[in-house]
Design a protein around this motif. Structure first.
Motif, PDB file in Angstrom:
ATOM      1  N   ILE A  54     -11.785  -2.095   5.703  1.00  7.77           N
ATOM      2  CA  ILE A  54     -12.539  -3.259   6.177  1.00  7.77           C
ATOM      3  C   ILE A  54     -12.875  -4.201   5.029  1.00  7.77           C
ATOM      4  O   ILE A  54     -12.733  -5.433   5.144  1.00  7.77           O
ATOM      5  N   MET A  55     -13.308  -3.647   3.893  1.00  9.50           N
ATOM      6  CA  MET A  55     -13.696  -4.498   2.774  1.00  9.50           C
ATOM      7  C   MET A  55     -12.490  -5.182   2.129  1.00  9.50           C
ATOM      8  O   MET A  55     -12.602  -6.285   1.597  1.00  9.50           O
ATOM      9  N   GLY A  56     -11.322  -4.547   2.187  1.00  9.07           N
ATOM     10  CA  GLY A  56     -10.116  -5.217   1.718  1.00  9.07           C
ATOM     11  C   GLY A  56      -9.817  -6.445   2.559  1.00  9.07           C
ATOM     12  O   GLY A  56      -9.496  -7.522   2.032  1.00  9.07           O
ATOM     13  N   VAL A  57      -9.949  -6.295   3.880  1.00 10.48           N
ATOM     14  CA  VAL A  57      -9.729  -7.429   4.789  1.00 10.48           C
ATOM     15  C   VAL A  57     -10.795  -8.498   4.592  1.00 10.48           C
ATOM     16  O   VAL A  57     -10.494  -9.705   4.536  1.00 10.48           O
ATOM     17  N   CYS A 102      -0.489  -2.569  -3.133  1.00 10.43           N
ATOM     18  CA  CYS A 102      -1.319  -3.277  -2.157  1.00 10.43           C
ATOM     19  C   CYS A 102      -0.979  -4.761  -2.132  1.00 10.43           C
ATOM     20  O   CYS A 102      -0.772  -5.358  -1.064  1.00 10.43           O
ATOM     21  N   GLY A 103      -0.904  -5.380  -3.310  1.00  5.39           N
ATOM     22  CA  GLY A 103      -0.606  -6.802  -3.394  1.00  5.39           C
ATOM     23  C   GLY A 103       0.784  -7.138  -2.889  1.00  5.39           C
ATOM     24  O   GLY A 103       0.978  -8.146  -2.197  1.00  5.39           O
ATOM     25  N   ALA A 156      -3.498  -8.209   5.371  1.00  5.62           N
ATOM     26  CA  ALA A 156      -4.565  -7.657   4.547  1.00  5.62           C
ATOM     27  C   ALA A 156      -4.804  -6.191   4.896  1.00  5.62           C
ATOM     28  O   ALA A 156      -4.996  -5.343   4.002  1.00  5.62           O
ATOM     29  N   PHE A 157      -4.804  -5.881   6.184  1.00  6.29           N
ATOM     30  CA  PHE A 157      -5.013  -4.504   6.626  1.00  6.29           C
ATOM     31  C   PHE A 157      -3.903  -3.592   6.112  1.00  6.29           C
ATOM     32  O   PHE A 157      -4.167  -2.492   5.597  1.00  6.29           O
ATOM     33  N   ALA A 158      -2.652  -4.040   6.225  1.00  5.45           N
ATOM     34  CA  ALA A 158      -1.522  -3.229   5.769  1.00  5.45           C
ATOM     35  C   ALA A 158      -1.558  -3.025   4.260  1.00  5.45           C
ATOM     36  O   ALA A 158      -1.250  -1.944   3.757  1.00  5.45           O
ATOM     37  N   ALA A 208      -6.702 -10.886  -3.710  1.00  6.83           N
ATOM     38  CA  ALA A 208      -8.061 -10.576  -3.279  1.00  6.83           C
ATOM     39  C   ALA A 208      -8.145  -9.237  -2.562  1.00  6.83           C
ATOM     40  O   ALA A 208      -9.147  -8.514  -2.712  1.00  6.83           O
ATOM     41  N   VAL A 209      -7.149  -8.885  -1.777  1.00 10.28           N
ATOM     42  CA  VAL A 209      -7.201  -7.617  -1.050  1.00 10.28           C
ATOM     43  C   VAL A 209      -7.244  -6.426  -2.017  1.00 10.28           C
ATOM     44  O   VAL A 209      -8.107  -5.540  -1.877  1.00 10.28           O
ATOM     45  N   PRO A 210      -6.356  -6.353  -3.034  1.00  3.45           N
ATOM     46  CA  PRO A 210      -6.483  -5.250  -3.994  1.00  3.45           C
ATOM     47  C   PRO A 210      -7.817  -5.253  -4.732  1.00  3.45           C
ATOM     48  O   PRO A 210      -8.364  -4.188  -5.032  1.00  3.45           O
ATOM     49  N   ALA A 211      -8.345  -6.443  -5.028  1.00  5.39           N
ATOM     50  CA  ALA A 211      -9.647  -6.507  -5.697  1.00  5.39           C
ATOM     51  C   ALA A 211     -10.727  -5.914  -4.813  1.00  5.39           C
ATOM     52  O   ALA A 211     -11.583  -5.136  -5.274  1.00  5.39           O
ATOM     53  N   GLY A 212     -10.710  -6.262  -3.527  1.00  6.23           N
ATOM     54  CA  GLY A 212     -11.697  -5.707  -2.601  1.00  6.23           C
ATOM     55  C   GLY A 212     -11.558  -4.215  -2.431  1.00  6.23           C
ATOM     56  O   GLY A 212     -12.557  -3.478  -2.384  1.00  6.23           O
TER      57      GLY A 212
END
Length: 224
Positions: A136-139, A194-195, A170-172, A116-120
């Motif tokens: 922020i949107m990734g988190v 990212c993932g 998620a932030f990292a 989800a984080v890479p998708a965001g």
């Protein structure tokens, strides 16, 4: 570049099969975690589907509303709801076979977070937003569906559980995607990086107890 413009490096993640796959995998795995929490609460099948849907699309819906991506990603796409319902039904009839539903929940949630984080990040970059908004949107995409799930089901939210990494993972991960993109990495390697960062940190926290220092209150000083 203004919000709404297309990012030349990452945009294809949101339009070609890899971007679509990220959304589908994220929705399905988060739906499984929502259904597992519903099983812990001993809900009926409709309750399973509701909690699964809330978990699966909660973070992505909030992200899309905040960045002005209207309609949100699942509106007008019935296949998402069918996927969520399928995950809920699967867990409804098989949850009793698991040795530890909570342990399974934790690992499935970690996998969903890493997708989800890479998708965001991809969606937000594609609309031309800056690094702070992307972080922020990734988190938000990775964590807010699970937060809604836990609050509605009256469980301690995983994102606030003391002594474990979650939001920082998620932030990292989002930061890793930004760094890889900044040095010229194509969209797909940036998303994979990212993932990986997100999952490794979350898995390390669960398996080996990795954590950040926590605040510890100190008694007030007294004057002599």
């Amino acid at each position: 570049m203004t919000p709404g413009d297309q990012h030349p490096v990452i945009d294809y993640l949101t339009t070609l099969p890899i971007g679509i796959a990220l959304d589908y995998v994220s929705v399905f795995v988060f739906a499984l975690t929502g259904a597992l929490v519903a099983s812990r609460q001993q809900l009926d099948l409709v309750g399973f589907i509701f909690i699964a849907a809330l978990t699966a699309v909660g973070g992505g819906t909030l992200r899309d509303l905040l960045i002005g991506r209207i309609p949100v990603f699942w509106v007008g796409r019935p296949e998402y709801m069918l996927l969520i319902a399928g995950a809920a039904v699967l867990v409804f009839f098989t949850a009793h076979l698991l040795e530890s539903r909570y342990r399974t929940l934790l690992w499935l949630d970690a996998c969903a977070l890493a997708v989800a984080v890479p998708a965001g990040v991809a969606v937000t970059m594609a609309r031309g937003h800056g690094p702070v908004t992307v972080l922020i949107m990734g988190v938000v995409t990775g964590s807010f569906g699970g937060l809604m799930r836990d609050v509605v089901c009256n469980e301690v939210p995983l994102i606030l559980k003391q002594g474990e990494l979650y939001l920082s993972c998620a932030f990292a991960g989002a930061a890793a995607a930004l760094l890889l993109t900044a040095v010229g990495a194509p969209g797909l390697p940036a998303a994979i990086g990212c993932g990986i960062v997100t999952f490794v940190l979350r898995a390390g926290s669960m398996r080996w107890g990795w954590k950040l220092p926590v605040y510890k209150p100190r008694p007030p000083r007294t004057r002599g």
